[in-house]
Design an enzyme around this catalytic site. Structure first.
Site, PDB file in Angstrom:
ATOM      1  CG  ASP A   1       2.669  -9.703  -6.273  1.00  0.00           C
ATOM      2  OD1 ASP A   1       2.560  -9.736  -5.038  1.00  0.00           O
ATOM      3  OD2 ASP A   1       1.971  -8.990  -7.016  1.00  0.00           O
TER       4      ASP A   1
ATOM      5  CE  LYS B   1       1.167  -9.661   1.088  1.00  0.00           C
ATOM      6  NZ  LYS B   1       1.295  -9.173  -0.288  1.00  0.00           N
TER       7      LYS B   1
ATOM      8  CD  GLU C   1       3.669  -6.746  -1.718  1.00  0.00           C
ATOM      9  OE1 GLU C   1       2.876  -5.805  -1.542  1.00  0.00           O
ATOM     10  OE2 GLU C   1       3.476  -7.889  -1.275  1.00  0.00           O
TER      11      GLU C   1
ATOM     12  CG  ASP D   1       1.541  -1.899  -3.565  1.00  0.00           C
ATOM     13  OD1 ASP D   1       0.386  -2.228  -3.891  1.00  0.00           O
ATOM     14  OD2 ASP D   1       2.454  -2.720  -3.400  1.00  0.00           O
TER      15      ASP D   1
END
Ligand code: AMP
Length: 603
Positions: free
Chosen positions: A5, A67, A166, A188
């Site tokens: 992850d 990211k 994810e 999420d």
């Protein structure tokens, strides 16, 4: 085989032991590794907790939240880049470059350094170099962002078995071996992104119904709002603006994040920043209590943005709120009570906390790796593509080939034709987005097909095919069915292609729906006019002898007037002249018989 992850804030690596997924602790003994890299020099990246500590001391050499920059153009991310403590600049083709220590880095390189650390963590623990991994990305990542992530992993010496979303990974961690049919929403909300996905779990089939989210919404935004408030309080109290000093800014941010986390379990907390600014009369210390309701009111603008993607995910899946059986919370920011309250209010359900929000994604990735290696046999994962994909057709219209939320892998073929006589080249412009006007969507690639067999306009048949593999990565091909000429490409990370390009996600598309409809109406009227023009000109050429002199003159004049009206974009005159022309032409049965091919056109 491992699952990684690669998070905005933290990264986690997991593996499968005796049929159970488990997280691997890093060399510092922690299960999560901060996605922060400190560069003393460009060749000596330091990743994780130690790098995080350097954020305060050496903010100009410490990279966090990279990211958010992955697979993005400099021009797109400009506003975010201006806030970073280190300078950035665009490369020749508008890629982002981070300037550190007289050198430069790409966001991919920074992610690669984080992934190297994750790979080493697994290698140390497992006693072998595991070079194969499933890597996760936010469901809402577009093609460029996925490609950039895959490249970063490859540069880190990892063979990427699969890129998975994810929330899908989290659902795997939640639902494996539950043997229960259920419709779940995975909510999420992490450091940098928000994703909401709706899945059908039916024993061992995990099917994503729809997915939505916001790649610009995360705990970072909450930290920013709280930091701004704290800086404002300091300015008011001391008369000195702490914002001008990079070190002070960083300390305020750290304090804001800490206060935010504490307010998840406490009703109030104290922000204490000794020596935060220096005024003419010496240093100032800042200390202030924040109550939870005050914090919630401050960050309300961020929290309110969570609802819209949830509503869109439901409507895309053709579902109502009551159709959801469980909401699974993933990502550190779901620990905030006000976030859980939004889930409760929106879905009318108590959120499910049975998975560890920090670990679920990595655990799911490890499960998927085990599925791919055959270690776990019973799971079938059906994912979807988050954004519509298509090409630009005549009039600048975006024609969707693969609608958003289509199950992947998938492949689609469509036939198009040319608009000019003897057109030898066809430019297939592939785009991704939800707007009707091609220029409003994100340009992915231009594929130039040459060697089209010479023929009149609208005769050639060009077959365009789009295929998305299981990683969500697109390949495009175009074939002239007459000459057999073919061109194919895997859509590598983006290329700049035109100034008007902009990424607009579904939210904006909805907001601009009326504008889009007007655009389509305008293009439609223009195309109808051009088609009439072509059909009448062709009829006059082929059947001139049948047309009376009077009609012939009226048609020629009408064609001229139509041409002027189209170029002047005078909609009323276009409609009027077109109607007049058709009235004359339709008196002749031969005109009506000369049907034109009704294939779509590509320019
Ligand atoms: P993730 O991307 O899932 O690692 O989530 C990281 C984000 O969660 C960061 O913005 C953290 O500040 C935030 N976070 C972690 N723990 C908490 C907490 N107890 N309360 C509020 N936010 C948290």
């Amino acid at each position: 085989m491992i699952g990684i992850d690669l998070g905005t804030t933290n990264s986690v690596v997991a593996y499968l032991r005796a049929g159970q997924a488990e997280v691997i602790a890093n060399s510092e003994g922690a299960k999560t590794t901060p996605s922060v890299v400190f560069y003393e020099t460009l060749d000596t990246p330091l990743v994780g907790e130690l790098a995080k500590r350097q954020l305060l001391l050496r903010p100009d050499r410490t990279v966090r939240s990279v990211k958010r920059l992955m697979g993005r153009r400099y021009s797109e991310a400009k506003d975010n880049l201006a806030k970073l403590p280190y300078p950035t600049r665009p490369s020749a083709d508008d890629e982002i470059r981070i300037l550190i220590d007289n050198g430069e880095l790409s966001p991919e390189k920074v992610s690669c350094d984080i992934l190297r650390k994750m790979r080493a963590t697994a290698a140390d623990f497992l006693g072998e170099e595991s070079a194969q991994a499933v890597v996760t990305v936010p469901a809402h990542f577009n093609d460029s962002q996925r490609q950039a992530t895959k490249h970063a992993a490859e540069q880190a010496g990892i063979e990427v078995l699969r890129i998975i979303n994810e929330p899908t990974a989290a659902a795997l961690a939640y639902g494996l071996r539950k043997q229960k049919a259920e419709r779940v929403a995975v909510f999420d909300f992490g450091g940098g992104t928000f994703d909401i996905s709706i899945l059908e779990l039916d024993e061992d089939v995990f099917e994503v119904r729809s997915t939505n989210g916001d790649t610009e919404l995360g705990g970072d935004n909450i930290d920013e709002l709280l930091s701004e408030a704290i800086a404002g309080w300091i300015l008011k109290e001391t008369g000195v603006d702490p914002g001008v000093d990079v070190g002070a800014r960083q300390r305020i941010r750290e304090a804001a994040e800490q206060a935010k986390c504490e307010l998840s379990s406490l009703a109030s907390t104290v922000v204490s920043l000794p020596f935060i600014v220096a005024g003419p009369r010496g240093p100032h210390h800042f200390s202030r209590e924040i109550q939870r309701p005050e914090f919630e009111a401050l960050v309300r603008p961020v929290l309110d943005r969570l609802k819209e993607p949830c509503a869109r995910a439901l409507s895309d899946g053709g579902l109502r709120r009551a159709d959801i059986h469980s909401v699974i919370l993933v990502g550190g920011s779901t620990r905030i009570p006000a976030v859980q309250q939004i889930v409760r209010e929106f879905f009318g359900l108590e959120p499910n906390k049975s998975v560890n929000p920090d670990e679920a994604v990595a655990l799911g990735a490890a499960i998927q790796a085990a599925v791919l290696s055959g270690e776990i046999e019973e799971v079938l994962l059906l994912d979807v593509t988050p954004l519509s994909l298509g090409i630009e057709v005549e009039g600048g219209v975006f024609r969707v080939l693969i609608p958003r939320n289509s199950s992947i892998p998938t492949a689609v073929k469509r036939r198009f034709t040319t608009t000019r006589d003897n057109q030898e080249n066809v430019d297939v412009h592939a785009l991704q987005g939800e707007r009707s006007a091609a220029a409003e969507n994100r340009s992915l690639a231009h594929l130039r097909l040459s060697g089209v067999a010479p023929s009149p306009a609208e005769v050639p048949e060009i077959e365009v095919s789009f295929a998305i593999d299981a990683n969500g990565i697109l390949s495009v091909s175009a074939t002239d069915l007459t000459s057999g000429a073919q061109k194919e490409m895997i859509v590598e990370s983006y290329r700049p292609a035109g100034e008007q390009e902009a990424e607009r996600l579904a939210a904006e598309a909805e907001a601009q729906a009326e504008q889009d409809r007007e655009f389509l109406r305008r293009v439609g009227r223009r195309q109808a006019a051009l088609a009439t023009q072509r059909a009448i000109a062709a009829f006059m050429e082929s059947s001139g002898e049948l047309i009376t002199e009077e009609d012939g003159a009226a048609l020629r004049q009408g064609l001229f007037r139509l041409d002027v009206a189209v170029h002047a974009d005078n909609q009323e005159a276009v409609a009027e002249t077109r109607a007049a022309l058709l009235e004359i032409a339709q008196k002749y049965p031969e005109f009506l018989q000369a049907g034109r091919p009704s294939v779509e056109q590509v320019e």
